[in-house]
Design a protein around this motif. Structure first.
Motif, PDB file in Angstrom:
ATOM      1  N   PRO A   1      -2.614   5.558  11.122  1.00 28.95           N
ATOM      2  CA  PRO A   1      -2.827   6.935  10.673  1.00 28.95           C
ATOM      3  C   PRO A   1      -3.731   7.787  11.564  1.00 28.95           C
ATOM      4  CG  PRO A   1      -3.847   5.339   9.154  1.00 28.95           C
ATOM      5  CD  PRO A   1      -3.288   4.559  10.280  1.00 28.95           C
TER       6      PRO A   1
ATOM      7  N   GLN B   1     -11.697  17.571  -1.479  1.00 31.98           N
ATOM      8  CA  GLN B   1     -10.323  17.451  -1.015  1.00 31.98           C
ATOM      9  C   GLN B   1      -9.367  17.267  -2.189  1.00 31.98           C
ATOM     10  OE1 GLN B   1     -12.598  14.797   0.324  1.00 31.98           O
ATOM     11  NE2 GLN B   1     -13.310  16.388   1.714  1.00 31.98           N
TER      12      GLN B   1
ATOM     13  N   LEU C   1      -8.313  11.264  -3.711  1.00 25.83           N
ATOM     14  CA  LEU C   1      -8.326  10.303  -2.608  1.00 25.83           C
ATOM     15  C   LEU C   1      -9.231   9.111  -2.880  1.00 25.83           C
ATOM     16  CD1 LEU C   1      -8.365  12.723   0.419  1.00 25.83           C
ATOM     17  CD2 LEU C   1      -6.611  11.029  -0.068  1.00 25.83           C
TER      18      LEU C   1
ATOM     19  N   LEU D   1     -18.413   9.421   3.300  1.00 25.04           N
ATOM     20  CA  LEU D   1     -17.996  10.808   3.556  1.00 25.04           C
ATOM     21  C   LEU D   1     -19.182  11.769   3.707  1.00 25.04           C
ATOM     22  CD1 LEU D   1     -15.142  11.842   3.927  1.00 25.04           C
ATOM     23  CD2 LEU D   1     -15.012  12.303   1.491  1.00 25.04           C
TER      24      LEU D   1
ATOM     25  N   GLU E   1      -7.347   6.074  12.007  1.00 25.70           N
ATOM     26  CA  GLU E   1      -8.074   6.763  10.940  1.00 25.70           C
ATOM     27  C   GLU E   1      -8.252   5.803   9.768  1.00 25.70           C
ATOM     28  OE1 GLU E   1     -10.291   9.041   9.640  1.00 25.70           O
ATOM     29  OE2 GLU E   1      -9.106  10.497  10.755  1.00 25.70           O
ATOM     30  N   LYS E   2      -9.428   5.861   9.152  1.00 23.67           N
ATOM     31  CA  LYS E   2      -9.695   4.929   8.058  1.00 23.67           C
ATOM     32  C   LYS E   2     -10.136   5.662   6.802  1.00 23.67           C
ATOM     33  CE  LYS E   2     -10.751   0.636  10.410  1.00 23.67           C
ATOM     34  NZ  LYS E   2     -10.754   0.808  11.849  1.00 23.67           N
ATOM     35  N   LYS E   3     -10.166   4.944   5.708  1.00 24.07           N
ATOM     36  CA  LYS E   3     -10.579   5.545   4.438  1.00 24.07           C
ATOM     37  C   LYS E   3     -12.098   5.429   4.289  1.00 24.07           C
ATOM     38  CE  LYS E   3      -9.766   5.550  -0.493  1.00 24.07           C
ATOM     39  NZ  LYS E   3     -10.866   5.026  -1.271  1.00 24.07           N
TER      40      LYS E   3
ATOM     41  N   ASN F   1     -17.584  20.867   0.666  1.00 23.46           N
ATOM     42  CA  ASN F   1     -16.143  20.686   0.541  1.00 23.46           C
ATOM     43  C   ASN F   1     -15.709  19.478  -0.263  1.00 23.46           C
ATOM     44  OD1 ASN F   1     -16.493  18.712   2.436  1.00 23.46           O
ATOM     45  ND2 ASN F   1     -15.234  19.657   3.993  1.00 23.46           N
TER      46      ASN F   1
ATOM     47  N   GLN G   1     -14.569  16.413  13.970  1.00 21.21           N
ATOM     48  CA  GLN G   1     -14.211  16.383  12.548  1.00 21.21           C
ATOM     49  C   GLN G   1     -12.953  15.565  12.282  1.00 21.21           C
ATOM     50  OE1 GLN G   1     -15.799  18.177  10.025  1.00 21.21           O
ATOM     51  NE2 GLN G   1     -16.519  20.087  10.847  1.00 21.21           N
ATOM     52  N   TYR G   2     -11.933  15.804  13.114  1.00 16.32           N
ATOM     53  CA  TYR G   2     -10.617  15.315  12.705  1.00 16.32           C
ATOM     54  C   TYR G   2     -10.032  14.212  13.579  1.00 16.32           C
ATOM     55  CZ  TYR G   2     -11.118  19.371   9.785  1.00 16.32           C
ATOM     56  OH  TYR G   2     -11.615  20.270   8.878  1.00 16.32           O
TER      57      TYR G   2
ATOM     58  N   PHE H   1       0.842  -1.205   0.000  1.00 16.78           N
ATOM     59  CA  PHE H   1       0.000   0.000   0.000  1.00 16.78           C
ATOM     60  C   PHE H   1       0.877   1.255   0.000  1.00 16.78           C
ATOM     61  CE2 PHE H   1      -2.172   3.277   2.664  1.00 16.78           C
ATOM     62  CZ  PHE H   1      -3.066   3.696   1.701  1.00 16.78           C
TER      63      PHE H   1
ATOM     64  N   VAL I   1      -5.023  12.275  11.909  1.00 19.89           N
ATOM     65  CA  VAL I   1      -5.005  13.581  11.236  1.00 19.89           C
ATOM     66  C   VAL I   1      -4.341  14.640  12.100  1.00 19.89           C
ATOM     67  CG1 VAL I   1      -6.505  15.468  10.449  1.00 19.89           C
ATOM     68  CG2 VAL I   1      -7.073  13.111   9.851  1.00 19.89           C
TER      69      VAL I   1
ATOM     70  N   ILE J   1      -1.749  13.455   7.117  1.00 18.81           N
ATOM     71  CA  ILE J   1      -1.981  12.238   7.886  1.00 18.81           C
ATOM     72  C   ILE J   1      -0.654  11.783   8.474  1.00 18.81           C
ATOM     73  CG2 ILE J   1      -2.982   9.918   7.788  1.00 18.81           C
ATOM     74  CD1 ILE J   1      -4.996  11.150   6.097  1.00 18.81           C
TER      75      ILE J   1
ATOM     76  N   VAL K   1      -3.573  16.903   2.603  1.00 18.86           N
ATOM     77  CA  VAL K   1      -4.905  17.130   2.042  1.00 18.86           C
ATOM     78  C   VAL K   1      -5.267  18.607   2.151  1.00 18.86           C
ATOM     79  CG1 VAL K   1      -7.355  16.514   2.194  1.00 18.86           C
ATOM     80  CG2 VAL K   1      -5.610  14.817   2.771  1.00 18.86           C
TER      81      VAL K   1
ATOM     82  N   ARG L   1     -12.558   9.527  14.833  1.00 16.23           N
ATOM     83  CA  ARG L   1     -12.453   8.156  14.309  1.00 16.23           C
ATOM     84  C   ARG L   1     -11.147   7.486  14.689  1.00 16.23           C
ATOM     85  NH1 ARG L   1     -13.785  11.945  11.237  1.00 16.23           N
ATOM     86  NH2 ARG L   1     -11.615  12.079  10.664  1.00 16.23           N
TER      87      ARG L   1
ATOM     88  N   GLN M   1      -8.306  21.253   1.701  1.00 16.57           N
ATOM     89  CA  GLN M   1      -9.761  21.247   1.570  1.00 16.57           C
ATOM     90  C   GLN M   1     -10.182  22.396   0.667  1.00 16.57           C
ATOM     91  OE1 GLN M   1     -12.282  19.932   4.819  1.00 16.57           O
ATOM     92  NE2 GLN M   1     -10.675  20.532   6.228  1.00 16.57           N
TER      93      GLN M   1
HETATM   94  C1  HCR Z   1      -8.709  13.032   4.419  1.00 18.23           C
HETATM   95  C2  HCR Z   1      -9.831  12.116   4.877  1.00 18.23           C
HETATM   96  C3  HCR Z   1     -11.075  12.330   4.023  1.00 18.23           C
HETATM   97  C4  HCR Z   1     -11.646  13.736   4.188  1.00 18.23           C
HETATM   98  C5  HCR Z   1     -12.001  14.063   5.651  1.00 18.23           C
HETATM   99  C6  HCR Z   1     -12.587  15.493   5.834  1.00 18.23           C
HETATM  100  C7  HCR Z   1     -11.646  16.551   5.246  1.00 18.23           C
HETATM  101  C8  HCR Z   1     -13.966  15.564   5.144  1.00 18.23           C
HETATM  102  C9  HCR Z   1     -14.795  16.777   5.507  1.00 18.23           C
HETATM  103  C10 HCR Z   1     -15.011  16.879   6.996  1.00 18.23           C
HETATM  104  O1  HCR Z   1     -15.769  18.026   7.324  1.00 18.23           O
HETATM  105  C11 HCR Z   1     -13.669  16.919   7.684  1.00 18.23           C
HETATM  106  C12 HCR Z   1     -12.801  15.792   7.278  1.00 18.23           C
HETATM  107  C13 HCR Z   1     -12.215  15.087   8.233  1.00 18.23           C
HETATM  108  C14 HCR Z   1     -11.306  13.949   8.006  1.00 18.23           C
HETATM  109  O2  HCR Z   1     -10.336  14.037   8.987  1.00 18.23           O
HETATM  110  C15 HCR Z   1     -10.782  13.824   6.569  1.00 18.23           C
HETATM  111  C16 HCR Z   1     -10.270  12.391   6.324  1.00 18.23           C
HETATM  112  C17 HCR Z   1      -9.106  11.871   7.137  1.00 18.23           C
HETATM  113  C18 HCR Z   1      -8.598  10.662   6.363  1.00 18.23           C
HETATM  114  C19 HCR Z   1      -9.345  10.643   5.022  1.00 18.23           C
HETATM  115  C20 HCR Z   1      -8.478  10.030   3.921  1.00 18.23           C
HETATM  116  C21 HCR Z   1      -9.215   9.903   2.597  1.00 18.23           C
HETATM  117  C22 HCR Z   1      -8.024   8.630   4.322  1.00 18.23           C
HETATM  118  C23 HCR Z   1      -6.792   8.198   3.580  1.00 18.23           C
HETATM  119  C24 HCR Z   1      -6.394   6.789   3.903  1.00 18.23           C
HETATM  120  C25 HCR Z   1      -5.331   6.685   4.979  1.00 18.23           C
HETATM  121  C26 HCR Z   1      -5.895   6.313   6.288  1.00 18.23           C
HETATM  122  C27 HCR Z   1      -4.261   5.761   4.563  1.00 18.23           C
END
Ligand code: HCR
Length: 397
Positions: free
Chosen positions: A199, A154, A28, A43, A95-97, A152, A84-85, A17, A201, A191, A165, A88, A167
């Protein structure tokens, strides 16, 4: 020590990965993550993080003094950051996808209020674009005349072992009684802990809140601050536009404690504890009562298979949704029309945004989402009317 908590099977898929993200393209959604890092949450659900403390969300609606109101808006914004951040990944950076929402996906719900003091707060979240992914939302509390709307997307990049990332988009907080608007910019983030398969944030640089009453809040994020060495550190100020005087200063950690002080006297006014302040869970209609476009109904089989670790079903059920979507887009193209968004409309000029987007960088950002998404009250009341007539089943009703 963090890496030790990751199961052995997961560890073996992490190396490949890491190699694959080194060459990824900024979208993403296109990132193929190993199964153990897949979240069953879409999301579109993340919009709810803006109001998980409804009492703090509506508090500015009651305040007669404009300066104190601006402070309450800043305080509310800061209290949303933990949700928000980091909500999870409280346990060892997990943190997950999230699931990549399909165009038209809805996430609807409400924060009920048994006390009657806060009133009901309603959430409307809709995926308004799939390529690139953009989520729009509105959060409404009629009793206190508070409305938050925003959208929003990303834009991501990978360098030096971390995913960064940016926004794209903004949020607008509106108070009906005072006809007051606040324009909120969204922080960029990265991340951490990727090499350890753990992971989480961390926020970057700064974000701002500009009010139509002339107050400006700036929040500077410093991660593991070089003074405190603690993660999620920030330092915020509230000033009158054009003035150097700090009216209020807020310092601390957004995922833990922070303290509000008066600017001049440095007198401590309040310490907020993000860890101990409880959230109000969002009420979502039972799946069978939901609209077919509602997130939990549409993704139900995928979510169930992610939860049980059934990779094969996850794959087939995801493909079903993707194929259906592809067919829909094909048909729309043939018929020369576009998917009708249920609650939002794209505009090229939003007067509140134009007036409050002081920072020159901000306006340029918006172009990248191809216009500005605004909550469409007309569409909203039409849906409400149709629901009242029993034509559609919509959980927001
Ligand atoms: C970056 C993120 C997806 C987007 C998420 C956002 C920016 C979405 C809008 C919310 O209001 C605030 C927000 C919070 C999240 O922290 C943020 C996510 C954190 C991780 C995720 C990635 C797409 C995950 C990538 C995979 C990693 C774990 C390897």
């Amino acid at each position: 020590e963090e890496a030790g908590a990751v199961p052995a099977a997961a560890k073996s898929s992490w190396g490949p990965f890491l190699k694959s993200i080194a060459s990824f393209n900024g979208d993403l959604a296109s990132l193929t993550a190993p199964p153990f890092i897949l979240s069953p949450t879409s999301l579109t659900e993340y919009s709810g993080y803006w109001a998980e403390h409804p009492e703090i969300f509506v508090a500015p609606g009651q305040e007669k003094d404009p300066q104190k109101r601006a402070l309450l808006v800043l305080k509310w914004f800061l209290t949303t950051l933990k949700q928000q951040y980091s909500s999870r990944s409280e346990k060892l950076g997990s943190e997950k996808k999230p699931l990549n929402p399909f165009l038209g996906e809805l996430f609807l719900g409400k924060w009920k209020d048994p006390t009657g003091e806060i009133g009901e707060t309603q959430l409307i979240s809709e995926q308004v674009s799939h390529h690139p992914p953009v989520t729009a939302y509105a959060i409404l509390n009629e009793k206190h005349g508070v409305k938050l709307e925003g959208y929003n997307g990303q834009k991501a990049s990978f360098s030096r072992g971390t995913i960064s990332v940016r926004q794209v988009g903004h949020a607008k907080y509106h108070l009906k009684e005072f006809d007051e608007d606040y324009l909120i910019t969204l922080p960029s983030l990265h991340i951490e802990g990727i090499v350890y398969a753990s992971p989480y944030v961390e926020l970057n640089r700064s974000s701002t809140i500009h009010s139509s009453t002339g107050y400006v809040a700036q929040i500077d994020y410093s991660g593991k601050g070089w003074v405190t060495g603690k993660k999620n550190t920030f330092s915020a100020t509230l000033k009158k536009e054009g003035s150097k005087d700090i009216l209020y200063a807020i310092d601390g950690q957004w995922s833990d404690d922070f303290t509000i002080k008066e600017g001049k006297t440095k007198k401590e006014l309040e310490t907020y504890s993000a860890k101990t302040t409880e959230i109000t869970p969002l009420y979502i209609a039972p799946i069978e009562e939901q609209d077919p476009l509602e997130s939990r109904r549409a993704w139900a089989k995928v979510q169930e298979s992610i939860n049980t670790g059934d990779l094969e079903t996850t794959g087939t059920e995801k493909s079903k949704i993707e194929n259906e979507q592809r067919e829909l887009r094909k048909k729309e193209k043939e018929e020369g029309r576009e998917w009708e968004r249920r609650y939002f409309t794209r505009v090229m000029d939003d007067p509140v945004f134009t007036r409050l987007s002081e920072s020159p960088g901000l306006a340029a950002e918006e172009g990248k989402t191809d216009g500005i998404w605004v909550f469409d009250e007309k569409k909203f009341s039409q849906v409400a009317k149709a629901n009242a007539g029993g034509e559609a089943t919509n959980a927001a009703a």
